[in-house]
Design a protein around this motif. Structure first.
Motif, short mmCIF file in Angstrom:
data_model
loop_
_atom_site.label_atom_id
_atom_site.label_comp_id
_atom_site.label_asym_id
_atom_site.label_seq_id
_atom_site.Cartn_x
_atom_site.Cartn_y
_atom_site.Cartn_z
N LYS A 9 -13.96 124.90 36.54
CA LYS A 9 -13.51 124.23 35.32
C LYS A 9 -14.15 124.85 34.08
N ALA A 34 -3.92 118.62 41.46
CA ALA A 34 -4.20 117.37 40.74
C ALA A 34 -5.41 116.66 41.33
N GLY A 56 -8.40 118.01 39.86
CA GLY A 56 -8.46 117.99 38.40
C GLY A 56 -8.12 119.32 37.78
N ASP A 108 -4.88 120.32 37.32
CA ASP A 108 -3.52 120.25 36.81
C ASP A 108 -3.54 120.39 35.29
N SER A 132 -4.98 117.46 33.10
CA SER A 132 -6.45 117.35 33.11
C SER A 132 -7.10 118.49 32.33
N LEU A 133 -6.64 119.71 32.57
CA LEU A 133 -7.29 120.87 31.97
C LEU A 133 -7.04 120.97 30.47
N ARG A 178 -7.00 118.72 28.29
CA ARG A 178 -7.87 117.88 27.50
C ARG A 178 -9.10 118.65 27.03
N GLU A 179 -9.57 119.57 27.86
CA GLU A 179 -10.72 120.40 27.52
C GLU A 179 -10.29 121.68 26.79
#
Length: 405
Positions: free
Chosen positions: A85, A104, A107, A109, A112-113, A115-116
């Motif tokens: 990540k 998914a 984390g 997907d 999720s990714l 957001r960062e």
């Protein structure tokens, strides 16, 4: 500095076998920095194809994974997943052929990714597209060749279904995935925002076959049978000459009429079956019979000289091994030698497409399993002691010097 139109683009590559590595290799060849992330057991293609000097470095793996750095992370270990990540937080593109539900759960997907890293482009190559009943089923190239009608074209042509003897659907879909990533990078330049891309093998290949062979079935109701009769003819193949084989492709009238003159059949220029492109298309069996009979009378070399003078498209028949000595490929330097740091002297293939603005200047040999794990983790800010702990606990793997099957 690598040069190339994708210089400065960082790609994290979580793909295996052929379809995904084709996509990421295409990006790497054009200057992208590609970091290939493998599980501790490695990409199965390391062992799937015969022909290697050392275990885990098959010729096929090396061909599909050039110009990439290799990292080995255990995504089932929390520290390995955290490193993945962190890597993705600094990436431009994430390409994967892992099934979406599994991504998914980790984390990994797009939702999720992003957001960062809202600029991240996430490309997921899948067997079957979302919304269909086959979604989330596993598949490899022969499954897609069978479902998409590729094998069915052989039944129409030679009476039994066959597979193209190369993983064609993987190549086609991989190239489409690279194309889609290029499109998304262009849009991101305008919007500043990444996006999710789904590239399904089945639908892409169904479109590939349908655009070629839907034919008269394009119309509703159909105005004739599906399929291109020329391509489905059993004589759509290299044809025998006096001493070997040759392929000729006279399509327009000037080429076809020159061909008729060359084989001593000038009367065919006024034959209603062959006097126009539409007529020749409507009578493929007869047209191929004329070609087959005419070409048997001279040697391949004689025909090539005759057709070159007449500007009729023609080529000798090459075996796989003939490619290595093809004079044109020699002229352009298509094959060139490389000294691999662990595999010795190997034969590489040149990137075929050229950009006047610059091409990738360096060439990276395909990595050993985990070859760049420590290097990349250090670039992500991990200290030497922390990297050593991750290797010791199995979160990361750096075993390329002692790899065994």
């Amino acid at each position: 500095m690598t040069g190339g139109p994708l210089e400065g683009v960082r790609v994290v590559d979580l793909t295996t076998v052929v379809v995904g590595p084709v996509a990421s290799r295409t990006l790497a060849d054009q200057g992208a920095e590609v970091i290939k992330v493998e599980a501790p057991e490695g990409d199965i293609l390391r062992h799937l194809a015969h022909g290697s000097r050392t275990p885990g470095m098959s010729g096929k793996f090396m061909n599909f994974n050039r110009n990439k750095r290799g990292v080995c992370l255990n995504l089932k270990h929390p520290d390995g997943l955290a490193a993945m990540k962190r890597l993705l937080a600094r990436a431009d593109v994430f390409v994967s052929n892992v099934r979406p539900p599994a991504l998914a759960r980790l984390g990994l997907d797009h939702a999720s990714l992003s957001r960062e890293n809202p600029r991240l482009i996430v490309c997921n190559i899948v067997a079957f597209g979302r919304g269909g009943r086959y979604y989330n089923r596993p598949a490899y190239d022969p499954i897609i060749q069978s479902l998409s009608g590729v094998a069915g074209t052989f039944e129409r042509a030679i009476g039994e279904p066959r597979f193209v003897p190369m993983v064609m659907t993987d190549h086609v879909t991989g190239l489409i995935a690279a194309q889609c990533i290029g499109f998304a990078l262009y849009r991101r330049e305008r919007t500043g925002v990444g996006e999710a891309i789904e590239v399904p093998m089945f639908e892409n290949m169904a479109g590939f076959v349908a655009s070629e062979h839907l034919g008269a079935a394009t119309f509703d109701p159909p105005c004739g049978p599906s399929g291109d009769g020329r391509l489905l003819s059993p004589d759509y193949r290299p044809l025998p000459t006096k001493d070997g084989y040759i392929t000729v492709a006279p399509n327009n009238n000037a080429q076809a009429f020159a061909f008729f003159d060359a084989i001593g059949r000038p009367e065919l220029k006024t034959d209603p079956r062959f006097s126009t492109a539409a007529a020749r298309t409507a009578h493929p069996e007869e047209y191929f019979k004329v070609r087959t009979e005419g070409l048997a009378r001279k040697t391949t070399a004689e025909w090539l000289e005759i057709f070159a003078a007449l500007d009729v498209p023609a080529a000798r028949y090459n075996t796989i091994d003939d490619l290595l000595t093809d004079p044109h490929l020699a002229d352009v330097g298509f094959f060139f030698p490389e000294e691999h740091p662990t595999e010795g002297r190997i034969r590489r293939t040149r990137v075929a497409n050229r950009f006047s603005g610059g091409m990738r200047e360096d060439t990276l040999p395909a990595p050993r399993l985990g070859q760049h794990t420590r290097e990349v983790l250090a670039e992500l800010g991990y200290g030497a002691a922390e990297i050593a702990r991750m290797v010791e606990t199995g979160a990361a793997v750096d075993r390329h010097r002692t790899e065994t099957v």
